[in-house]
Design a protein around this motif. Structure first.
Motif, short mmCIF file in Angstrom:
data_model
loop_
_atom_site.label_atom_id
_atom_site.label_comp_id
_atom_site.label_asym_id
_atom_site.label_seq_id
_atom_site.Cartn_x
_atom_site.Cartn_y
_atom_site.Cartn_z
N ASP A 45 0.86 -1.19 0.00
CA ASP A 45 0.00 0.00 0.00
C ASP A 45 0.90 1.24 0.00
O ASP A 45 1.70 1.42 0.92
N PRO A 46 0.80 2.09 -1.02
CA PRO A 46 1.71 3.25 -1.12
C PRO A 46 1.67 4.18 0.09
O PRO A 46 2.71 4.69 0.52
N ARG A 47 0.49 4.40 0.65
CA ARG A 47 0.41 5.29 1.83
C ARG A 47 1.11 4.68 3.03
O ARG A 47 1.82 5.38 3.77
N GLU A 48 0.91 3.40 3.23
CA GLU A 48 1.56 2.74 4.37
C GLU A 48 3.07 2.62 4.15
O GLU A 48 3.84 2.65 5.10
N ARG A 49 3.48 2.50 2.90
CA ARG A 49 4.92 2.44 2.62
C ARG A 49 5.59 3.77 2.97
O ARG A 49 6.69 3.79 3.52
N ILE A 50 4.92 4.88 2.69
CA ILE A 50 5.45 6.19 3.06
C ILE A 50 5.54 6.31 4.57
O ILE A 50 6.54 6.80 5.11
N GLU A 51 4.52 5.82 5.28
CA GLU A 51 4.55 5.84 6.74
C GLU A 51 5.67 4.96 7.28
O GLU A 51 6.35 5.30 8.25
N ARG A 52 5.88 3.81 6.63
CA ARG A 52 6.97 2.91 7.05
C ARG A 52 8.33 3.56 6.85
O ARG A 52 9.21 3.45 7.70
N GLU A 53 8.51 4.24 5.73
CA GLU A 53 9.78 4.93 5.48
C GLU A 53 10.04 5.98 6.55
O GLU A 53 11.16 6.09 7.06
N ALA A 54 9.01 6.74 6.90
CA ALA A 54 9.15 7.75 7.96
C ALA A 54 9.46 7.09 9.29
O ALA A 54 10.29 7.58 10.06
N CYS A 55 8.82 5.95 9.56
CA CYS A 55 9.07 5.22 10.80
C CYS A 55 10.52 4.72 10.85
O CYS A 55 11.19 4.85 11.89
N LEU A 56 11.02 4.17 9.74
CA LEU A 56 12.40 3.67 9.70
C LEU A 56 13.40 4.81 9.88
O LEU A 56 14.44 4.63 10.50
N GLU A 57 13.10 5.97 9.32
CA GLU A 57 14.00 7.11 9.47
C GLU A 57 14.05 7.61 10.91
O GLU A 57 15.07 8.15 11.34
N GLN A 58 12.98 7.42 11.67
CA GLN A 58 12.92 7.87 13.06
C GLN A 58 13.39 6.81 14.05
O GLN A 58 13.60 7.12 15.23
N ALA A 59 13.56 5.58 13.60
CA ALA A 59 13.94 4.49 14.50
C ALA A 59 15.35 4.72 15.06
O ALA A 59 16.24 5.18 14.35
N GLU A 60 15.53 4.40 16.32
CA GLU A 60 16.85 4.46 16.96
C GLU A 60 17.26 3.03 17.29
O GLU A 60 16.69 2.39 18.15
N THR A 61 18.27 2.54 16.58
CA THR A 61 18.60 1.12 16.69
C THR A 61 19.85 0.84 17.51
O THR A 61 20.02 -0.26 18.01
N ARG A 62 20.73 1.79 17.64
CA ARG A 62 21.93 1.59 18.45
C ARG A 62 22.04 2.70 19.47
O ARG A 62 21.37 3.73 19.36
#
Length: 76
Positions: A45-62
């Motif tokens: 779903d294109p809208r959810e993919r955009i939300e996922r990209e924003a979520c991945l950019e905000q994720a703090e993994t280390r």
């Protein structure tokens, strides 16, 4: 001549810092994707993919940006 050398050094240092920041950002994104962060979104779903990209950019993994830099440069 010293002024030109200082200007060249300042430009090189600024470029290295800028590139290191890009490596940190991209490695954080890569590692978040690898860990499966933000997997609740449907990537078809294109809208959810955009939300996922924003979520991945905000994720703090280390715990520190230095770890991202070391892993991104393949030092660790």
């Amino acid at each position: 001549m010293k002024l030109v050398a200082a200007l060249v050094m300042a430009t090189l240092v600024a470029t290295i810092v800028w590139l290191a920041a890009a490596v940190v950002r991209l490695e954080n994104y890569h590692y978040a994707n690898f860990l499966g962060a933000c997997s609740q979104f449907n990537i078809k779903d294109p809208r959810e993919r955009i939300e996922r990209e924003a979520c991945l950019e905000q994720a703090e993994t280390r715990t520190s940006w230095a770890w991202h830099l070391l892993y991104g440069l393949k030092i660790l």
